[in-house]
Design an enzyme around this catalytic site. Structure first.
Site, PDB file in Angstrom:
ATOM      1  N   TYR A 173      -6.973  -1.314  -4.257  1.00 49.54           N
ATOM      2  CA  TYR A 173      -6.362  -0.135  -3.650  1.00 49.54           C
ATOM      3  C   TYR A 173      -5.172   0.335  -4.495  1.00 49.54           C
ATOM      4  O   TYR A 173      -5.047   1.522  -4.796  1.00 49.54           O
ATOM      5  CB  TYR A 173      -5.920  -0.434  -2.205  1.00 49.54           C
ATOM      6  CG  TYR A 173      -5.411   0.792  -1.503  1.00 49.54           C
ATOM      7  CD1 TYR A 173      -6.287   1.646  -0.834  1.00 49.54           C
ATOM      8  CD2 TYR A 173      -4.060   1.126  -1.529  1.00 49.54           C
ATOM      9  CE1 TYR A 173      -5.826   2.799  -0.214  1.00 49.54           C
ATOM     10  CE2 TYR A 173      -3.592   2.267  -0.909  1.00 49.54           C
ATOM     11  CZ  TYR A 173      -4.474   3.097  -0.251  1.00 49.54           C
ATOM     12  OH  TYR A 173      -4.018   4.245   0.348  1.00 49.54           O
TER      13      TYR A 173
ATOM     14  N   HIS B 298      -4.765   3.920  -6.708  1.00 51.18           N
ATOM     15  CA  HIS B 298      -3.682   4.859  -6.438  1.00 51.18           C
ATOM     16  C   HIS B 298      -2.656   4.943  -7.564  1.00 51.18           C
ATOM     17  O   HIS B 298      -1.790   5.823  -7.546  1.00 51.18           O
ATOM     18  CB  HIS B 298      -2.991   4.530  -5.109  1.00 51.18           C
ATOM     19  CG  HIS B 298      -3.706   5.132  -3.960  1.00 51.18           C
ATOM     20  ND1 HIS B 298      -4.793   4.529  -3.375  1.00 51.18           N
ATOM     21  CD2 HIS B 298      -3.517   6.300  -3.309  1.00 51.18           C
ATOM     22  CE1 HIS B 298      -5.244   5.299  -2.402  1.00 51.18           C
ATOM     23  NE2 HIS B 298      -4.488   6.393  -2.353  1.00 51.18           N
TER      24      HIS B 298
ATOM     25  N   TYR C 174       4.867  13.267  -0.149  1.00 54.65           N
ATOM     26  CA  TYR C 174       3.793  12.404   0.351  1.00 54.65           C
ATOM     27  C   TYR C 174       3.933  11.026  -0.286  1.00 54.65           C
ATOM     28  O   TYR C 174       3.974  10.900  -1.505  1.00 54.65           O
ATOM     29  CB  TYR C 174       2.454  13.035  -0.025  1.00 54.65           C
ATOM     30  CG  TYR C 174       1.220  12.462   0.643  1.00 54.65           C
ATOM     31  CD1 TYR C 174       1.238  11.297   1.375  1.00 54.65           C
ATOM     32  CD2 TYR C 174       0.005  13.111   0.520  1.00 54.65           C
ATOM     33  CE1 TYR C 174       0.112  10.805   1.977  1.00 54.65           C
ATOM     34  CE2 TYR C 174      -1.147  12.628   1.111  1.00 54.65           C
ATOM     35  CZ  TYR C 174      -1.087  11.471   1.841  1.00 54.65           C
ATOM     36  OH  TYR C 174      -2.215  10.976   2.431  1.00 54.65           O
TER      37      TYR C 174
ATOM     38  N   TRP D 218     -13.213  11.962  -3.020  1.00 55.40           N
ATOM     39  CA  TRP D 218     -12.166  10.938  -3.093  1.00 55.40           C
ATOM     40  C   TRP D 218     -12.280   9.972  -1.910  1.00 55.40           C
ATOM     41  O   TRP D 218     -12.210   8.754  -2.088  1.00 55.40           O
ATOM     42  CB  TRP D 218     -10.773  11.587  -3.115  1.00 55.40           C
ATOM     43  CG  TRP D 218      -9.674  10.576  -3.049  1.00 55.40           C
ATOM     44  CD1 TRP D 218      -8.973  10.198  -1.948  1.00 55.40           C
ATOM     45  CD2 TRP D 218      -9.159   9.779  -4.127  1.00 55.40           C
ATOM     46  NE1 TRP D 218      -8.062   9.232  -2.264  1.00 55.40           N
ATOM     47  CE2 TRP D 218      -8.151   8.962  -3.599  1.00 55.40           C
ATOM     48  CE3 TRP D 218      -9.469   9.701  -5.480  1.00 55.40           C
ATOM     49  CZ2 TRP D 218      -7.440   8.050  -4.390  1.00 55.40           C
ATOM     50  CZ3 TRP D 218      -8.745   8.804  -6.264  1.00 55.40           C
ATOM     51  CH2 TRP D 218      -7.748   7.991  -5.716  1.00 55.40           C
TER      52      TRP D 218
END
Length: 134
Positions: A18, A22, A41, A76
């Site tokens: 993960y 990212h 964000y 995505w």
């Protein structure tokens, strides 16, 4: 402006993957998030897989609708799907939104509006609470 905080759960055995995905989000996905109206964000990941997301937007509904119609976002989300626990459907649409219960700037603004001269905290009582028991 609306502040949105949400939570999801990442498979604890897949945290490194993960993080890796990212570390370099696709440029097209970054632009799509921007076009959806999301600002400031951030994602925060706990070692047990709890993922907390935060963003600001003028309209969470419009931002969500934009991403729900986005081909890039759909691709995505499909790419990321295997990393989530208990996911049904797109993870971005299954996230649990958390209730905001405190925001410093809002309370300071409220304080300044209603009590413009209240700039200090009342002094603390220095007396010993056990003094009467001796």
């Amino acid at each position: 402006m609306t502040r949105v905080c949400f939570q999801l759960r990442i498979d604890p055995d897949r945290l490194d993957e993960y993080r890796h995905r990212h570390a370099a989000v696709w440029p097209e996905m970054l632009r799509e998030l921007e076009a959806s109206g999301r600002r400031n964000y951030s994602l925060f990941l706990r070692p047990d897989g709890l993922l907390i997301g935060y963003y600001e937007t003028d309209s969470a509904t419009a931002s969500d609708a934009h991403l729900a119609q986005s081909r890039v976002a759909a691709i995505w989300e499909e790419y990321m799907a295997d990393l989530f626990v208990g996911r049904s459907g797109r993870a971005d649409q299954a996230a649990i939104t958390l209730e905001e219960v405190f925001h410093l700037e809002d309370q300071l603004a409220e304080l300044d509006q209603h009590h413009p001269h209240a700039g200090t905290t009342p002094p603390l009582d220095d007396s010993d609470p056990n003094e009467g028991e001796r």
